[in-house]
Design an enzyme around this catalytic site. Structure first.
Site, PDB file in Angstrom:
ATOM      1  N   GLU A 359       0.815  -1.210   0.000  1.00  0.00           N
ATOM      2  CA  GLU A 359       0.000   0.000   0.000  1.00  0.00           C
ATOM      3  C   GLU A 359       0.850   1.260   0.000  1.00  0.00           C
ATOM      4  OE1 GLU A 359      -2.989  -0.341  -0.694  1.00  0.00           O
ATOM      5  OE2 GLU A 359      -3.133  -2.487  -0.315  1.00  0.00           O
ATOM      6  N   TYR A 459      -2.654  -8.633 -10.232  1.00  0.00           N
ATOM      7  CA  TYR A 459      -1.582  -8.532  -9.245  1.00  0.00           C
ATOM      8  C   TYR A 459      -0.469  -9.540  -9.531  1.00  0.00           C
ATOM      9  CZ  TYR A 459      -4.719  -5.733  -6.254  1.00  0.00           C
ATOM     10  OH  TYR A 459      -5.551  -4.760  -5.751  1.00  0.00           O
TER      11      TYR A 459
END
Length: 977
Positions: A359, A459
């Site tokens: 993140e 991803y």
């Protein structure tokens, strides 16, 4: 210097060579927002003024705005529909008070009221019509008050009690770029695209809240408070994870002031329970210090305390490999987020501890390189995942995206992956879907991904492919190229074409094979060693590519200890190449020793020098599952257990050659020993996958053999599976099969049969009905409003036609009402045990496991009042001993009861042989994904007792059904994908 002038200066200072090559431009938006939090009513009251600067060559007559809190207003929004599609009905059934919205809007442009309206389809998009056109280079000011009703935590914006996640919360202009306007509804799966500018935000809230936010805090008193909290937290030895109570809100309020240039979004997170940790990172290039903050509750405090290194490593290594972090601080916040493990915003992220590196890394891929995430999620999530993997590898060479430390512990050794590189484990996730024809292009827009693929393709697959590209280019060249990309496109909106252009210019390599051939493709490459020869101290290895893609692949020479001695890469586009190795003492030649090549079948990737069978790999018996390996052929096994009244308890093992990934040839052989009749039972299922194209994702030729109880059967088949393009594409299957069933108890049923099947199911839920004999079946089902239509035909002596329709709708989370209709007709010679059963079929093809087949039929040829049913044909749950050799029609209703695990059912039916309406009703109890169901009758037609005469009668009238397909691990894996 004003904020917008500083931002404009940043644009002007970008490399003049790039500006000369491309007429690039982008809009600019500068915000001033004042907002007050009401933590009793969970609302925001705010005013906003923004300056919109038109840097485009076009004159604008209107502006699109995002009103994303309106995504939470009702069930009709794009967000609400996507949640249902992705098997999440929490928001769908939420009460109105738990939902959210934005209201009180009164848009003015340069102080004058303007006409504005919400989009007819999406209430979270608005269009403002300008009173005067905005010419190129022009500026205008848009102001409005607004109120936000904060929803419960269904996605990114919301609250859990008095813990607040305030994101996508203010009216925001949509991006206008070279492709035009990009107004987009809010989605949970699918992120954002916003204009860069400056933010000046004041937040008023009770004084005892701690806030993590985008921007630089301007309040010295609050800065001192945070420093004090950080000192207290650093000195603390333990935390009470159970203490999550909110303290009372302070009567006094405070106003926190944040300012920041060169960002495209602003988010803030507030909680009165936050602990604070403060640290510092010295950037690798400029040596400028960056302050890092962790804000967390008691929930996982011990883990958060250990996570300081994660946030510091993310800031340092992303800066090292891409370019220095441009802001003064980076913050990670513990919040009650519902959108996955974390969500990023400029300078601040709300996250779980294990996702901090990922993140925080989004400050580069999303925050600084502001691509259109909705259209190109791989540019954001995928490349960021690649760098996340690199950061983790700095501390632990065995840590990949999924592997973590699995391949170092006992589990890794048990699964046979302890000696493999992380990529071998990580790539199994997307190769599993790809081997089943369920892969999707990396380059697809976010909303087109099926739920499972959004994680594995966007991803994992993208990260794996960029590891492969890094290895091909060399780490130094790759890093230099990505640093050039960062320098040229920071604070801008790069596209995939821009990334390719920078990488090609920096490396001098044409990379169309990667960007145009590999990334958009769902075709897997396949390279193998054709020949390996040694002459005069040199070794030559010929590599051959099959299939559509001829991609570069690394080939390595290894010594006897498995150490790499020499490596070479093949060239892209060449289907056969010979590489020369000069190292002495070569023991083996291996293709792709690091498992970075996106290949499915690696069993032909090794040549062992001096062996009689140099390409043959040793066979390893492996329990349960593992990943495909270069150096071993694996035969998997798992224990198996069964029971029926004739064979008794059965014990054995299932042997299979693939699980996570499907091979072209795959099989399951399950021999067992029946202790009741002392004989061998079991099954063998062998399938071969034929290459498919166009509308078909795969074609399978198979043969199934079974031996249980009193029968043995053989069923060769040919099955066609449709390609699943989007989340709404129904899963369809067309099967042609020939069945030979030999039944010792009912010899007149012994006969070959031709079966024709077409079935359709949604990827979210499984098949509802399995066919009996020859069948034609078609169905489309949608989650929460499902439909399956099935048409079956059968021919042996008589001909049988069967049609069924099933619909269902959820009325609350996990609770449904289902209605099934069935109609069947038989024509021709009526002989033997062929009929339509009101309370279940006779299971001619032995497709349902029955515990007791001996007592399935009465002397008259009808079904006995047995306790097990396959829920086929008429589908009556009660044991009504009625059959028809003419026609039958039934309705079956099932309604889950609130709170309890029970459901009520009612069955109605007619058969040609009777003029009466037949019925049954009772309670149903389901276990194990509804694989096992018990039926407790409370009423029925005159064919059974209205009220059982004794407890024994009642016990004997209780029935059950068994559907082992619902527990089949191979089937569960397919449904997951």
């Amino acid at each position: 210097m004003t904020h917008h002038r500083l931002f404009y200066l940043v644009l002007l200072l970008l490399p003049f060579s790039l500006l000369a090559q491309s007429p690039y431009w982008q809009q600019e938006v500068n915000y001033k927002i004042e907002v007050t939090l009401d933590d009793q009513n969970h609302t925001l009251t705010a005013t906003q003024e923004l300056e919109y600067v038109n840097h485009s060559p076009e004159t604008l007559t209107f502006l699109y705005f995002h009103l994303w809190p309106n995504a939470y207003q009702d069930r009709t929004t794009a967000f609400a529909k996507q949640q249902l599609l992705n098997n999440d009905d929490e928001f769908h059934f939420a009460p109105q008070e738990a939902r959210g919205s934005i209201s009180g809007l009164d848009f003015k442009v340069n102080g004058q009221a303007v006409k504005w309206e919400k989009d007819a389809q999406h209430p979270d998009i608005a269009k403002l019509t300008l009173n005067q056109p905005l010419p190129p280079g022009g500026r205008l000011t848009v102001s409005t008050p607004f109120q936000v009703k904060l929803p419960d935590s269904f996605s990114r914006l919301g609250h859990v009690g008095q813990s607040y996640q305030i994101s996508q919360w203010y009216p925001k202009p949509a991006v206008y770029d070279q492709q035009g306007w990009h107004p987009m509804p809010y989605l949970d799966q699918g992120e954002f695209y916003s204009e860069y500018g400056s933010f000046d935000v004041r937040i008023t809230l009770p004084a005892n809240y701690t806030v993590g936010a985008t921007g630089q805090l301007q309040n010295p008193a609050e800065q001192a408070r945070l420093d004090s909290l950080a000192q207290v937290t650093a000195a603390r030895k333990e935390f009470n994870a159970k203490d999550l109570e909110f303290p009372a809100s302070a009567a006094a309020t405070k106003t926190l002031h944040y300012r920041q240039d060169c960002i495209h979004d602003f988010a803030w997170f507030a909680d009165k329970r936050f602990h604070v940790l403060k640290s510092e990172v010295l950037l690798p290039h400029s040596k400028r210090p960056v302050t890092t903050w962790l804000l967390f509750t008691n929930r996982e405090a011990d883990t958060w305390v250990k996570s300081v290194q994660d946030i510091n490593d993310a800031v340092y290594y992303y800066s090292l490999w891409l370019g220095d972090y441009p802001y003064a601080h980076a913050t990670a916040v513990d919040g009650a987020l519902s959108a996955g493990g974390g969500m990023e915003y400029p300078m601040v992220t709300v996250t779980e501890p294990e996702a901090i590196i990922h993140e925080v890394g989004h400050n580069w891929f999303y925050g600084i390189l502001g691509s259109n995430e909705r259209e190109h999620p791989w540019l954001d999530e995928g490349i960021n995942s690649y760098y996340e993997t690199r950061v983790k590898a700095q501390r632990n060479p065995y840590a990949g995206m999924l592997s973590s430390e699995v391949n170092q512990n006992k589990i890794g050794r048990f699964l046979g992956v302890a000696d493999l590189p992380p990529a071998a484990i990580d790539n199994a996730a997307f190769l599993s879907a790809a081997s089943r024809g369920l892969d999707q292009p990396v380059t697809a827009p976010s909303a087109q991904f099926r739920t499972f693929n959004y994680g594995t393709v966007v991803y994992l697959k993208t990260a794996q492919l960029f590891q492969y590209l890094e290895k091909y280019l060399g780490t130094a060249r790759f890093d230099s190229a990505m640093q050039a990309y960062y320098r040229q496109w920071q604070f801008r909106h790069p596209s995939p074409q821009d990334l390719q252009a920078v990488l090609e210019k920096s490396t001098g390599e044409p990379l169309g094979w990667f960007f145009q051939d590999l990334l958009p493709s769902t075709t897997l490459p396949d390279a193998h060693l054709a020949t390996v020869t040694t002459t005069g101290g040199t070794t030559q290895a010929t590599v051959r590519h099959t299939g559509k893609l001829a991609l570069p692949v690394q080939v390595a020479a290894l010594n006897a200890q498995g150490q790499v001695m020499e490596t070479h890469w093949t060239k892209p586009g060449e289907r056969e190449q010979t590489l020369t190795f000069t190292a002495a003492g070569i023991d083996q030649v291996v293709i792709d020793p690091e498992y970075l090549f996106p290949e499915l079948d690696r069993r032909d990737n090794r040549y062992r020098m001096g062996k009689m069978f140099p390409k043959a790999e040793p066979l390893r018996l492996q329990p349960f599952l593992s990943v495909d390996r270069i150096d071993k052929k694996q035969l998997f096994w798992a224990p198996s257990l069964g029971y029926n009244t004739q064979d008794g308890f059965q014990l054995g093992a299932a042997f299979y050659n693939s699980f996570l990934t499907e091979h072209k040839l795959r099989y399951v052989v399950m021999p067992m020993y029946g202790f009741g009749d002392h004989r061998i039972t079991g099954l063998a299922d062998v399938r071969y996958q034929i290459p498919a194209q166009g509308l078909l994702r795969k074609v399978e030729a198979g043969i199934l053999f079974q031996r249980f109880a009193s029968f043995h059967s053989l069923a060769p088949s040919l099955t066609f599976h449709n390609r699943l393009h989007t989340p709404t594409t129904p899963r369809q299957q067309l099967s042609l099969a020939w069945h030979l069933v030999v039944d010792d108890l009912h010899p007149d049923v012994q006969a070959p049969r031709l079966a024709y099947r077409l079935l359709s199911e949604n990827a979210v839920q499984g098949t509802l009905v399995e066919a009996d004999v020859t069948q034609f079946r078609y169905g489309i089902q949608e989650f929460r409003q499902g439909t399956v239509v099935s048409l079956h035909t059968e021919h042996y002596a008589p001909t049988r036609f069967r049609l069924s329709l099933e619909k269902w709708r959820a009325y609350r989370p996990g609770k449904e009402i289902r209605l099934r209709g069935f109609a069947g007709i038989m024509t021709g010679t009526q002989t033997g045990e062929f009929y339509l059963g009101l309370a279940g079929s006779p299971d001619y093809l032995k497709q349902t496991p029955f515990f007791n087949r001996t007592d399935m039929f009465t002397q008259t040829g009808g079904p006995a009042t047995i306790r097990q049913t396959d829920r086929q044909d008429g589908g009556f749950r009660n044991g009504v001993p009625v059959v028809s050799r003419e026609w039958m029609a039934t309705l079956n209703l099932t309604a889950d009861l609130p709170v309890t695990p029970f459901a009520v059912y009612a069955d109605l039916g007619r058969v040609q042989e009777s003029s009466q309406l037949l019925y049954s009703a009772g309670l149903q109890l389901s276990f194990f994904r509804k694989a096992f169901q018990i039926y407790f009758p409370v009423a029925g037609s005159h064919y059974q007792k209205e009220v059982p005469g004794s407890f024994q009668d009642f016990r004997n009238s209780i029935r059950y059904s068994l559907n082992l397909n619902a527990l089949n691990p191979f089937r569960l894996l397919d449904e997951l994908q």
